[in-house]
Design a protein around this motif. Structure first.
Motif, mmCIF file in Angstrom:
data_model
loop_
_atom_site.group_PDB
_atom_site.id
_atom_site.type_symbol
_atom_site.label_atom_id
_atom_site.label_comp_id
_atom_site.label_asym_id
_atom_site.label_seq_id
_atom_site.Cartn_x
_atom_site.Cartn_y
_atom_site.Cartn_z
ATOM 1 N N VAL A 45 6.638 3.771 -3.903
ATOM 2 C CA VAL A 45 6.938 2.619 -4.760
ATOM 3 C C VAL A 45 6.464 1.302 -4.157
ATOM 4 N N GLY A 46 6.052 1.305 -2.900
ATOM 5 C CA GLY A 46 5.599 0.065 -2.287
ATOM 6 C C GLY A 46 4.818 0.311 -1.021
ATOM 7 N N VAL A 47 3.893 -0.612 -0.704
ATOM 8 C CA VAL A 47 3.112 -0.549 0.533
ATOM 9 C C VAL A 47 3.020 -1.955 1.106
ATOM 10 N N ALA A 48 3.479 -2.119 2.349
ATOM 11 C CA ALA A 48 3.415 -3.403 3.038
ATOM 12 C C ALA A 48 2.245 -3.404 4.016
ATOM 13 N N ASP A 58 -5.253 -0.721 -3.923
ATOM 14 C CA ASP A 58 -4.387 0.383 -4.304
ATOM 15 C C ASP A 58 -4.088 1.252 -3.079
ATOM 16 N N ALA A 59 -2.869 1.779 -3.014
ATOM 17 C CA ALA A 59 -2.476 2.615 -1.877
ATOM 18 C C ALA A 59 -3.429 3.787 -1.694
ATOM 19 N N PRO A 81 -7.255 9.120 -4.889
ATOM 20 C CA PRO A 81 -7.336 8.453 -6.196
ATOM 21 C C PRO A 81 -6.288 7.353 -6.325
ATOM 22 N N PRO A 82 -6.487 6.417 -7.248
ATOM 23 C CA PRO A 82 -5.534 5.310 -7.438
ATOM 24 C C PRO A 82 -4.126 5.819 -7.764
ATOM 25 N N THR A 83 -3.136 5.082 -7.240
ATOM 26 C CA THR A 83 -1.734 5.439 -7.459
ATOM 27 C C THR A 83 -1.012 4.439 -8.354
ATOM 28 N N GLY A 84 -1.593 3.234 -8.484
ATOM 29 C CA GLY A 84 -0.914 2.171 -9.198
ATOM 30 C C GLY A 84 -0.004 1.345 -8.312
ATOM 31 N N VAL A 85 0.153 1.745 -7.057
ATOM 32 C CA VAL A 85 0.948 0.988 -6.086
ATOM 33 C C VAL A 85 -0.008 0.101 -5.288
ATOM 34 N N ILE A 86 0.210 -1.196 -5.329
ATOM 35 C CA ILE A 86 -0.711 -2.164 -4.754
ATOM 36 C C ILE A 86 -0.157 -2.716 -3.442
ATOM 37 N N ALA A 87 -1.003 -2.761 -2.417
ATOM 38 C CA ALA A 87 -0.589 -3.264 -1.098
ATOM 39 C C ALA A 87 -0.278 -4.749 -1.161
ATOM 40 N N THR A 88 0.804 -5.147 -0.491
ATOM 41 C CA THR A 88 1.253 -6.534 -0.520
ATOM 42 C C THR A 88 1.800 -6.951 0.826
#
Length: 354
Positions: free
Chosen positions: A33-36, A46-47, A54-61
């Motif tokens: 659900v999240g990537v720091a 994308d993670a 492949p893309p997960t929809g979870v974006i690194a922030t």
């Protein structure tokens, strides 16, 4: 059979973090659900892109507040150093933590750290688990399990051998390779606090055998380069430095826990810049080795399998990520508080057979 799914935040994506991140993306019982991240080059990616999936929809922030506010069961913290202030916030927000950065096993030296974490766990109804391969699996779970095959234990030796030419790492420069030998012996690059970070693993084994650590002693010896040795900081990267002839090209750290007036467990760390060093400590591939002296004597080697190039890679860092990642469901299901390897017992990883 239906299984609960665990919502996980991956915190930091170096080598350790990437191994865990890949596992979380591919494991069917995990919802990432999240990537720091802290590297600006990774922000907004994308993670899946971070680990070649492949893309997960979870974006690194790097938005800490948004991550703390997320609905998640667990944070896998793979930063280089522990962050107790952050840990307290996450635990109080209702998120369990698995941390390869430690702290690992309660000792007197780190009592204040564990008291803070215990209080945060109580407030959030959460658990904290410090884990790793060394300190961790190779130095505590593995040798303690192997003692089940012994009639009598006289001495346990755990050895880490890393050829840093065949298995380059970013730690090469910070660990003092290329320094003057006498200068490094007088002022080692490795932190004087390091043996105490490993003391928890030693204590787990020693106390598991019904004894207590009376004292902890350390020793360091060095090997020198017999010719200039170019090196890289990563597999596939160009050479970025040279260890000059006559400078430090190998280090052997030896840390010993004493019980009943004699050594009971010894940790050896042999870090060597390839074969052109003297003395030559490399006698095989990079690995972990557990030798138990007693009746009957026992020896086990833990190493990577042979890759496509015919070499056995050193998997210490990926294993550090995986030994924690595979424990996430068990930590989430545990009672609130500090959860050690002993508390978890035999972890039964979920989602590996797929």
């Amino acid at each position: 059979m239906t299984q609960r799914k665990y919502r996980v935040i991956q915190w930091a994506t170096g080598v350790v973090g990437q191994a865990a991140l890949k596992h979380f993306i591919e494991n069917p019982v995990i919802d990432l659900v999240g990537v720091a991240v802290t590297n600006p080059d990774k922000l907004g990616k994308d993670a899946g892109d971070l680990v070649g999936l492949p893309p997960t929809g979870v974006i690194a922030t790097d938005n800490v507040e948004a991550l703390v506010a997320l609905d998640a069961d667990c944070v896998f913290f793979a930063g280089l150093v522990k962050d107790l202030d952050l840990f307290e916030r996450l635990l109080r927000s209702g998120k369990n933590i698995v941390s390869p950065a430690g702290p690992f096993f309660p000792t007197d030296r780190y009592k204040a750290d564990f008291d803070r974490l215990e209080a945060a766990c109580a407030a959030g109804g959460t658990s904290f688990h410090g884990c790793g391969v060394h300190p961790g699996f190779s130095g505590d779970i593995l040798p303690l399990t192997l003692t089940r095959l012994m009639n009598r234990v006289d001495l346990i030796e755990v050895t880490e051998v890393i050829d840093k030419i065949r298995n380059p790492m970013v730690y090469t420069e910070m660990m003092g390779f290329g320094r003057d030998p006498e200068e490094l012996l007088a002022n080692p690059s490795r932190s004087a606090e390091a043996p105490y970070a490993f003391e928890g693993s030693m204590r787990m084994v020693v106390e598991g055998l019904g004894k207590s650590i009376e004292r902890l002693t350390t020793r360091l010896e060095v090997a020198t380069a017999i010719q200039d040795i170019p090196y890289s900081l990563g597999i596939g990267l160009p050479d970025t430095g040279v260890v000059k002839q006559g400078t430090v090209a190998g280090q052997h750290f030896e840390w010993t826990a004493w019980a009943d007036g004699k050594p009971l467990i010894v940790y050896h760390f042999y870090w060597v810049m390839g074969e052109h060093v003297t003395p030559q400590w490399l006698t095989g591939p990079s690995c972990y080795k557990v030798a138990i002296h007693g009746d009957p004597p026992l020896e086990v080697h833990l190493m990577g399998g042979i890759g496509e190039d015919g070499e056995r890679p050193f998997l210490g860092l990926p294993w550090t990520g995986l030994v924690g990642a595979t424990a996430v469901p068990a930590v989430c299901d545990a009672a609130p508080g500090i959860v050690t390897h002993l508390d978890l017992g035999i972890v039964q990883p979920k989602g590996l057979v797929r």
